[in-house]
Design a protein around this motif. Structure first.
Motif, PDB file in Angstrom:
ATOM      1  N   VAL A 153       0.858  -1.185   0.000  1.00 39.70           N
ATOM      2  CA  VAL A 153       0.000   0.000   0.000  1.00 39.70           C
ATOM      3  C   VAL A 153       0.894   1.236   0.000  1.00 39.70           C
ATOM      4  O   VAL A 153       2.114   1.152   0.162  1.00 39.70           O
ATOM      5  CB  VAL A 153      -0.933   0.017   1.233  1.00 39.70           C
ATOM      6  CG1 VAL A 153      -1.826  -1.206   1.250  1.00 39.70           C
ATOM      7  CG2 VAL A 153      -0.109   0.102   2.532  1.00 39.70           C
ATOM      8  N   THR A 154       0.279   2.404  -0.166  1.00 35.90           N
ATOM      9  CA  THR A 154       1.028   3.651  -0.124  1.00 35.90           C
ATOM     10  C   THR A 154       1.312   4.047   1.324  1.00 35.90           C
ATOM     11  O   THR A 154       0.696   3.525   2.263  1.00 35.90           O
ATOM     12  CB  THR A 154       0.239   4.773  -0.803  1.00 35.90           C
ATOM     13  OG1 THR A 154      -0.951   5.044  -0.026  1.00 35.90           O
ATOM     14  CG2 THR A 154      -0.153   4.380  -2.219  1.00 35.90           C
ATOM     15  N   GLU A 156       0.533   6.821   2.665  1.00 39.39           N
ATOM     16  CA  GLU A 156      -0.667   7.480   3.168  1.00 39.39           C
ATOM     17  C   GLU A 156      -1.684   6.451   3.649  1.00 39.39           C
ATOM     18  O   GLU A 156      -2.300   6.616   4.711  1.00 39.39           O
ATOM     19  CB  GLU A 156      -1.273   8.357   2.069  1.00 39.39           C
ATOM     20  CG  GLU A 156      -2.426   9.222   2.545  1.00 39.39           C
ATOM     21  CD  GLU A 156      -2.904  10.181   1.465  1.00 39.39           C
ATOM     22  OE1 GLU A 156      -2.463  10.025   0.301  1.00 39.39           O
ATOM     23  OE2 GLU A 156      -3.691  11.077   1.774  1.00 39.39           O
ATOM     24  N   ASP A 157      -1.857   5.373   2.908  1.00 40.47           N
ATOM     25  CA  ASP A 157      -2.780   4.314   3.317  1.00 40.47           C
ATOM     26  C   ASP A 157      -2.295   3.629   4.596  1.00 40.47           C
ATOM     27  O   ASP A 157      -3.102   3.224   5.433  1.00 40.47           O
ATOM     28  CB  ASP A 157      -2.918   3.278   2.201  1.00 40.47           C
ATOM     29  CG  ASP A 157      -3.709   3.812   1.014  1.00 40.47           C
ATOM     30  OD1 ASP A 157      -4.461   4.784   1.204  1.00 40.47           O
ATOM     31  OD2 ASP A 157      -3.555   3.260  -0.094  1.00 40.47           O
ATOM     32  N   ALA A 192      -3.231   5.758   7.515  1.00 38.98           N
ATOM     33  CA  ALA A 192      -4.679   5.676   7.722  1.00 38.98           C
ATOM     34  C   ALA A 192      -5.061   4.344   8.351  1.00 38.98           C
ATOM     35  O   ALA A 192      -5.955   4.274   9.205  1.00 38.98           O
ATOM     36  CB  ALA A 192      -5.407   5.863   6.394  1.00 38.98           C
ATOM     37  N   ARG A 193      -4.375   3.272   7.961  1.00 36.92           N
ATOM     38  CA  ARG A 193      -4.672   1.955   8.528  1.00 36.92           C
ATOM     39  C   ARG A 193      -4.387   1.925  10.028  1.00 36.92           C
ATOM     40  O   ARG A 193      -5.144   1.342  10.796  1.00 36.92           O
ATOM     41  CB  ARG A 193      -3.845   0.888   7.798  1.00 36.92           C
ATOM     42  CG  ARG A 193      -4.120  -0.528   8.223  1.00 36.92           C
ATOM     43  CD  ARG A 193      -3.378  -1.522   7.347  1.00 36.92           C
ATOM     44  NE  ARG A 193      -3.826  -1.452   5.959  1.00 36.92           N
ATOM     45  CZ  ARG A 193      -3.344  -2.238   4.990  1.00 36.92           C
ATOM     46  NH1 ARG A 193      -2.408  -3.134   5.271  1.00 36.92           N
ATOM     47  NH2 ARG A 193      -3.785  -2.130   3.755  1.00 36.92           N
ATOM     48  N   GLU A 220      -7.190   3.848  11.830  1.00 37.75           N
ATOM     49  CA  GLU A 220      -8.428   3.071  11.932  1.00 37.75           C
ATOM     50  C   GLU A 220      -8.305   1.994  13.013  1.00 37.75           C
ATOM     51  O   GLU A 220      -9.261   1.720  13.738  1.00 37.75           O
ATOM     52  CB  GLU A 220      -8.742   2.433  10.579  1.00 37.75           C
ATOM     53  CG  GLU A 220      -9.118   3.440   9.496  1.00 37.75           C
ATOM     54  CD  GLU A 220      -9.177   2.802   8.123  1.00 37.75           C
ATOM     55  OE1 GLU A 220      -8.909   1.580   8.033  1.00 37.75           O
ATOM     56  OE2 GLU A 220      -9.479   3.519   7.146  1.00 37.75           O
ATOM     57  N   ASP A 229       7.279   7.678  -0.702  1.00 40.63           N
ATOM     58  CA  ASP A 229       6.479   6.932  -1.654  1.00 40.63           C
ATOM     59  C   ASP A 229       6.850   7.366  -3.081  1.00 40.63           C
ATOM     60  O   ASP A 229       6.823   8.549  -3.404  1.00 40.63           O
ATOM     61  CB  ASP A 229       4.994   7.187  -1.388  1.00 40.63           C
ATOM     62  CG  ASP A 229       4.099   6.144  -2.025  1.00 40.63           C
ATOM     63  OD1 ASP A 229       4.233   5.926  -3.248  1.00 40.63           O
ATOM     64  OD2 ASP A 229       3.278   5.548  -1.311  1.00 40.63           O
ATOM     65  N   THR A 273       3.646   9.015  -4.848  1.00 40.61           N
ATOM     66  CA  THR A 273       2.981  10.188  -4.282  1.00 40.61           C
ATOM     67  C   THR A 273       4.031  11.106  -3.672  1.00 40.61           C
ATOM     68  O   THR A 273       5.227  10.831  -3.717  1.00 40.61           O
ATOM     69  CB  THR A 273       1.960   9.774  -3.201  1.00 40.61           C
ATOM     70  OG1 THR A 273       2.671   9.261  -2.054  1.00 40.61           O
ATOM     71  CG2 THR A 273       1.011   8.698  -3.710  1.00 40.61           C
TER      72      THR A 273
END
Length: 451
Positions: free
Chosen positions: A350-351, A353-354, A357-358, A361, A392, A395
């Protein structure tokens, strides 16, 4: 069985080294010079290594053990694996004919293998017939659980009062008190049979000496400790998964309760956390079919390596059963259907940023979570002043590396592997940054352990 045609890489072998000294010494013995009588077959590797005495050391490795590789060597070392076992596996992994395939091991190796596998089979038989012996007294177990819960409640109540006193008098008192105040508080939590609270209290002791901004960090950790206390004291009001997480964070025992997940599990990473009285081995596994990432823990007494050892980059067919709690990342390793063997797949990335976010969460389900397992796709390690980050390639975002990562030699291994090009990296992403554990170069490169 792991046979002649399926060999590990040198990186997978050296990932088993119990320490840096064994890593260096084993590497020196990975040449044919000191070896004789070598062979492999029936899921084992054996050989004779010339040492300082008149008789060579007899070394054998069982690659098909239920708990990972097992080692036997006549040398006096108390390390597992010793340098001779590492050297023998490196010689075998080179696949240059120095360790030929043979039908039968010599008597000295065959006797140990037969005895070890016979004991393992007897243990499985006893486990299968355990129900016939009759269940433990459920009423006695219930009473023990109630008594422990009462002690934990008393400890949590006392800790709440002490935290209130600390905030009332001001955080400056913590800087003046030194370690003594925290050690005494942690000892009280041990008496209350709440090892999780004791561990968090001990961590508070180092914060006043951690540099600029320590009052804010101490206040944050005290808030999390207060939240854990309140979670226990109000556990009856919590959803079942969150209540199970609170019990786990307090250090209360729990048994795996989910349905077994059978899959081909890739060994993503393995590293040890050494404490004064205990060594904890953390092994991350990723399922090829389920896509789940699971954490398996193994423990060893002080000075001894944990028994379970799975080389990074290999995969095995096995069943895992999740422990209760929000997130359910931790699992118990159940029945294994083959020995670890090289695998061609890797987890999807994943990136950056993801990844952040993970983690955010996951905190909703477990506010005390230090990190989550994440595989980053196409990132480049770059310096950022006196720190490092993973940028990344797709990005304009990046993740800072944790202080733990910056102090490990694996950082420079990652930088050398990348060479300025994108790599895939598996690690732990949390509030302290990203800790890389394993990396893959672009294309079909082998997994490279970084810890």
């Amino acid at each position: 069985m792991t046979e002649q045609g399926v060999r590990w890489t040198a990186e997978q072998v050296l990932a088993l080294a119990p320490d840096a000294a064994s890593h260096r010494a084993g590497s020196r013995l990975g040449a044919a010079g000191p070896w004789s009588g070598t062979g492999s077959g029936q899921g084992a590797v054996w050989g004779l290594c010339k040492g300082s005495g008149s008789r060579p050391y007899q070394t054998v490795v069982d690659l098909a053990g239920a708990a990972g590789p097992a080692y036997k060597c006549s040398c006096p070392s108390r390390k597992f694996p010793c340098k001779h076992a590492l050297g023998l596996l490196l010689l075998w992994a080179a696949d240059d004919g120095a360790v030929p395939g043979r039908a039968q091991p010599p008597d000295w190796a065959g006797q140990w293998l037969a005895g070890r596998r016979g004991r393992a089979e007897a243990g499985r038989t006893r486990a299968g017939g355990g129900a016939a012996a009759g269940p433990a007294d459920p009423e006695a177990a219930r009473r023990r659980a109630e008594r422990r819960a009462e002690r934990v409640t008393a400890g949590a109540t006392e800790l709440e009062q002490r935290l209130a006193d600390l905030l009332r008098t001001g955080l400056a008192a913590a800087e003046q008190a030194g370690y003594g105040m925290w050690d005494e508080m942690a000892a009280r939590m041990v008496d209350a049979q709440a090892p999780g609270l004791a561990a968090r209290v001990r961590e508070l002791a180092s914060i006043p000496a951690s540099g600029a901004g320590w009052p804010a960090r101490l206040l944050e950790e005290c808030a999390l400790l207060h939240l854990l206390d309140q979670g226990w004291l109000r556990r009856d009001e919590l959803p079942d998964p969150l209540a199970a997480t609170v019990r786990s964070r307090l250090g209360l025992p729990a048994a795996p309760d989910g349905p077994p997940e059978r899959d081909r599990w890739l060994v993503l990473a393995q590293y040890d956390v050494v404490e004064p009285k205990l060594t904890t081995r953390r092994i991350w596994l990723h399922g090829a079919a389920t896509g789940e990432t699971r954490l398996v823990l193994s423990y060893g007494a002080a000075g001894r390596a944990p028994e379970l050892s799975l080389p990074v980059g290999l995969a095995l067919e096995a069943e895992l059963t999740a422990y209760p709690g929000a997130g359910r990342t931790r699992a118990a390793l159940g029945e294994r259907f083959d020995a670890p063997a090289p695998a061609a797949f890797r987890p999807p990335g994943v990136t950056t940023e993801d990844a952040a976010a993970r983690y955010g969460e996951a905190l909703r389900d477990d506010p005390w979570l230090e990190s989550v397992p994440v595989t980053l796709d196409r990132v480049v390690p770059i310096p950022d002043g006196d720190r490092w980050q993973l940028a990344d390639a797709a990005t304009d975002t990046a993740l800072p590396l944790s202080r733990t990562a910056r102090s490990r030699p694996g950082l420079w291994r990652l930088v050398a592997l990348s060479g300025g090009a994108p790599v895939t990296v598996f690690g732990e992403c949390g509030h302290r940054g990203f800790t890389p554990l394993t990396a893959w170069p672009e294309g079909t490169g082998e997994a490279v352990p970084l810890c």
